[in-house]
Write a protein that holds these residues in place. Structure first.
Motif, PDB file in Angstrom:
ATOM      1  N   LYS A 189      -3.906  26.398  40.912  1.00  0.00           N
ATOM      2  CA  LYS A 189      -3.407  27.204  39.794  1.00  0.00           C
ATOM      3  C   LYS A 189      -1.937  26.832  39.584  1.00  0.00           C
ATOM      4  O   LYS A 189      -1.056  27.263  40.338  1.00  0.00           O
ATOM      5  CB  LYS A 189      -3.539  28.699  40.089  1.00  0.00           C
ATOM      6  N   LEU A 190      -1.686  26.002  38.570  1.00  0.00           N
ATOM      7  CA  LEU A 190      -0.357  25.424  38.402  1.00  0.00           C
ATOM      8  C   LEU A 190       0.270  25.856  37.082  1.00  0.00           C
ATOM      9  O   LEU A 190      -0.405  26.373  36.194  1.00  0.00           O
ATOM     10  CB  LEU A 190      -0.439  23.895  38.447  1.00  0.00           C
ATOM     11  N   GLY A 191       1.566  25.595  36.975  1.00  0.00           N
ATOM     12  CA  GLY A 191       2.290  25.864  35.739  1.00  0.00           C
ATOM     13  C   GLY A 191       3.307  24.772  35.478  1.00  0.00           C
ATOM     14  O   GLY A 191       3.817  24.143  36.405  1.00  0.00           O
ATOM     15  N   GLN A 212      -1.443  14.255  34.874  1.00  0.00           N
ATOM     16  CA  GLN A 212      -2.241  13.108  35.310  1.00  0.00           C
ATOM     17  C   GLN A 212      -2.380  13.063  36.831  1.00  0.00           C
ATOM     18  O   GLN A 212      -3.456  12.762  37.372  1.00  0.00           O
ATOM     19  CB  GLN A 212      -1.611  11.806  34.822  1.00  0.00           C
ATOM     20  N   GLY A 213      -1.282  13.368  37.541  1.00  0.00           N
ATOM     21  CA  GLY A 213      -1.339  13.369  39.004  1.00  0.00           C
ATOM     22  C   GLY A 213      -2.238  14.469  39.530  1.00  0.00           C
ATOM     23  O   GLY A 213      -3.015  14.255  40.480  1.00  0.00           O
ATOM     24  N   ALA A 214      -2.135  15.651  38.919  1.00  0.00           N
ATOM     25  CA  ALA A 214      -3.000  16.761  39.326  1.00  0.00           C
ATOM     26  C   ALA A 214      -4.459  16.406  39.091  1.00  0.00           C
ATOM     27  O   ALA A 214      -5.341  16.710  39.916  1.00  0.00           O
ATOM     28  CB  ALA A 214      -2.623  18.015  38.545  1.00  0.00           C
ATOM     29  N   GLU A 223     -12.201  19.219  42.848  1.00  0.00           N
ATOM     30  CA  GLU A 223     -11.679  20.546  42.544  1.00  0.00           C
ATOM     31  C   GLU A 223     -11.479  20.700  41.036  1.00  0.00           C
ATOM     32  O   GLU A 223     -11.412  19.724  40.286  1.00  0.00           O
ATOM     33  CB  GLU A 223     -10.327  20.761  43.246  1.00  0.00           C
ATOM     34  N   LYS A 224     -11.346  21.925  40.606  1.00  0.00           N
ATOM     35  CA  LYS A 224     -10.986  22.247  39.237  1.00  0.00           C
ATOM     36  C   LYS A 224      -9.591  22.871  39.247  1.00  0.00           C
ATOM     37  O   LYS A 224      -9.316  23.767  40.058  1.00  0.00           O
ATOM     38  CB  LYS A 224     -11.988  23.224  38.611  1.00  0.00           C
ATOM     39  N   VAL A 225      -8.745  22.387  38.375  1.00  0.00           N
ATOM     40  CA  VAL A 225      -7.347  22.832  38.331  1.00  0.00           C
ATOM     41  C   VAL A 225      -7.051  23.431  36.960  1.00  0.00           C
ATOM     42  O   VAL A 225      -7.503  22.913  35.943  1.00  0.00           O
ATOM     43  CB  VAL A 225      -6.392  21.652  38.616  1.00  0.00           C
ATOM     44  N   VAL A 379      -9.080  19.151  34.910  1.00  0.00           N
ATOM     45  CA  VAL A 379      -7.876  19.944  34.629  1.00  0.00           C
ATOM     46  C   VAL A 379      -8.016  20.645  33.285  1.00  0.00           C
ATOM     47  O   VAL A 379      -8.227  19.995  32.249  1.00  0.00           O
ATOM     48  CB  VAL A 379      -6.614  19.066  34.622  1.00  0.00           C
ATOM     49  N   THR A 380      -7.868  21.960  33.307  1.00  0.00           N
ATOM     50  CA  THR A 380      -7.860  22.743  32.078  1.00  0.00           C
ATOM     51  C   THR A 380      -6.436  23.146  31.752  1.00  0.00           C
ATOM     52  O   THR A 380      -5.758  23.800  32.557  1.00  0.00           O
ATOM     53  CB  THR A 380      -8.719  24.017  32.234  1.00  0.00           C
ATOM     54  N   LEU A 381      -5.964  22.736  30.582  1.00  0.00           N
ATOM     55  CA  LEU A 381      -4.613  23.070  30.125  1.00  0.00           C
ATOM     56  C   LEU A 381      -4.639  24.331  29.280  1.00  0.00           C
ATOM     57  O   LEU A 381      -5.424  24.433  28.338  1.00  0.00           O
ATOM     58  CB  LEU A 381      -4.019  21.936  29.305  1.00  0.00           C
ATOM     59  N   ASN A 382      -3.778  25.269  29.634  1.00  0.00           N
ATOM     60  CA  ASN A 382      -3.583  26.474  28.823  1.00  0.00           C
ATOM     61  C   ASN A 382      -2.216  26.347  28.154  1.00  0.00           C
ATOM     62  O   ASN A 382      -1.194  26.607  28.787  1.00  0.00           O
ATOM     63  CB  ASN A 382      -3.643  27.732  29.682  1.00  0.00           C
ATOM     64  N   ILE A 383      -2.192  25.897  26.909  1.00  0.00           N
ATOM     65  CA  ILE A 383      -0.925  25.709  26.200  1.00  0.00           C
ATOM     66  C   ILE A 383      -0.397  27.079  25.794  1.00  0.00           C
ATOM     67  O   ILE A 383      -1.050  27.814  25.043  1.00  0.00           O
ATOM     68  CB  ILE A 383      -1.090  24.810  24.974  1.00  0.00           C
TER      69      ILE A 383
END
Length: 385
Positions: A189-191, A212-214, A223-225, A379-383
């Motif tokens: 869970k990143l930001g 890209q690294g994640a 994993e899903k990020v 990776v799912t981005l939440n803009i």
């Protein structure tokens, strides 16, 4: 007679004398001490003639921002101190409301005070640099986080000003390493919060590389990020209550690590992380000493690049970098993660060095076109905003 005797003894004392190893003093070469710690060099000096040969003009934010301005000025100070040159920094007026005229006024003040070479930090310096370089043609300008500047704004194929050297970095590479590292460490869970409102190419490259690294680590680990991704509250690269509130909200909702990419913005994110038991990825320099919440930092060689460019000027080789684009990355040892303060437990320094070498060798391809930023299978981005 007494005077003659005193003079004779003085001549003996000042002449060459054998040392304990049987060699004469003239046979010994003094090795100058090279200063490597910028904290040993004062931020402000007083020259004997009131002139300052090497100048630094800051980006928005404070000089001691523990990030971009400070990192660049560290290189200016170190080069000047090690080469016995006078130096001075100039902070444009009006803080976060600074204008191009304010920046130009700071550059003019530097030239009026005797600057032969002016180092300017940040892409926002372009318009002021164009004015200064055209007016002060005998002065050389180093544009850190910059690019060639045309003689005329917004004119295609306008000839580049030869007295401006644009020095940029491959931030996507160290961003990639940081994103890979935190996911390998077990965080999903990143930001990302960036400066410049999404218009700063360096911050955009940092963020895109981080994603890209994640993604690469997530694929390896199956994993899903999720990544909250925002340019809100970062236009001025400054700390703010609004930014701290947003970061705290992210942590409270489950975000584990935030990449704070934008100078003094770090202070707000680190404060939120400290209150909410979150973690932070630092930027530009090793920021681990600024907060125990920092687990790594995506670094670029700000101090080294400033010294490199100043070295070109004083070697009479500025023409080789003036008016052209220089982009420094892994192959120039200009980007990476800090190994001296390594705190990661699930990804080793040795493994990091292998990946860094793979980037140098082209075995790992990292895209720098941040227009391609998008969610991936892992990776799912939440803009946000």
């Amino acid at each position: 007679m007494i005077l003659a005797l005193v003079m004779a003894l003085a001549l003996v004392a000042c002449g060459n004398k054998n040392t304990d190893d049987g060699k004469k003093d003239d046979d010994k070469k003094d090795t100058p001490t090279v200063i490597t710690n910028p904290d040993e060099v004062q931020d402000e000096m007083t020259s004997s003639d009131g002139k300052y040969e090497v100048a630094f003009v800051t980006d928005v934010g404070q000089l001691k921002d523990k990030s971009f301005n400070q990192g660049t000025y560290d290189g200016v100070k170190l080069y000047a101190a090690n080469n016995n040159l006078s130096y001075k920094y100039y902070q444009p007026a009006n803080g976060s409301e600074v204008t191009d005229d304010d920046r130009f006024a700071a550059m003019k003040a530097a030239v009026d005070n005797g600057a032969k070479v002016v180092v300017c930090a940040g892409y926002l310096q372009e318009a002021a640099l164009r004015m200064a370089a055209k007016q002060f043609t005998d002065v050389s300008f180093v544009f850190i986080d910059g690019y060639p500047v045309g003689e005329e704004a917004d004119v295609k194929d306008s000839p580049a000003l030869k007295n401006i050297a644009g020095v940029a970095f491959k931030e996507e590479q160290c961003g990639y390493l940081a994103g890979y590292a935190v996911v390998k460490e077990g965080y999903t869970k990143l930001g990302f919060t960036g400066g410049g409102g999404g218009n700063n190419p360096a911050c955009c490259r940092y963020g895109y590389g981080f994603v890209q690294g994640a993604d690469a680590a997530a694929k390896e680990l199956n994993e899903k990020v999720e990544i909250n991704y925002s340019w809100q509250y970062g236009a001025s690269f400054s700390a703010s209550p609004e930014l701290q509130t947003m970061a705290a909200g992210w942590y409270q909702a489950g975000t584990e690590v935030i990449f704070a990419c934008g100078g003094s913005m770090f202070a707000s994110v680190a404060a939120a992380a400290g209150a909410e038991e979150g973690k932070v990825v630092g930027v530009d320099v090793d920021q681990s000493g600024e907060s125990p919440t920092v687990i790594t930092s995506a670094m670029k060689g700000l101090a080294d690049s400033a010294q490199w460019a100043l070295g070109k000027f004083y070697a009479g080789e500025f023409a080789s970098i003036g008016g052209v684009q220089t982009s420094l990355g892994a192959n120039e040892n200009a980007v990476g993660l800090p190994t001296a303060t390594w705190s990661l437990t699930k990804w080793s320094v040795d493994s990091y060095k292998v990946m860094l070498q793979d980037i140098k060798d082209g075995k790992i391809a990292i895209d720098n076109n941040y227009d391609n930023l998008a969610s991936t299978e892992n990776v799912t981005l939440n803009i946000v905003g």
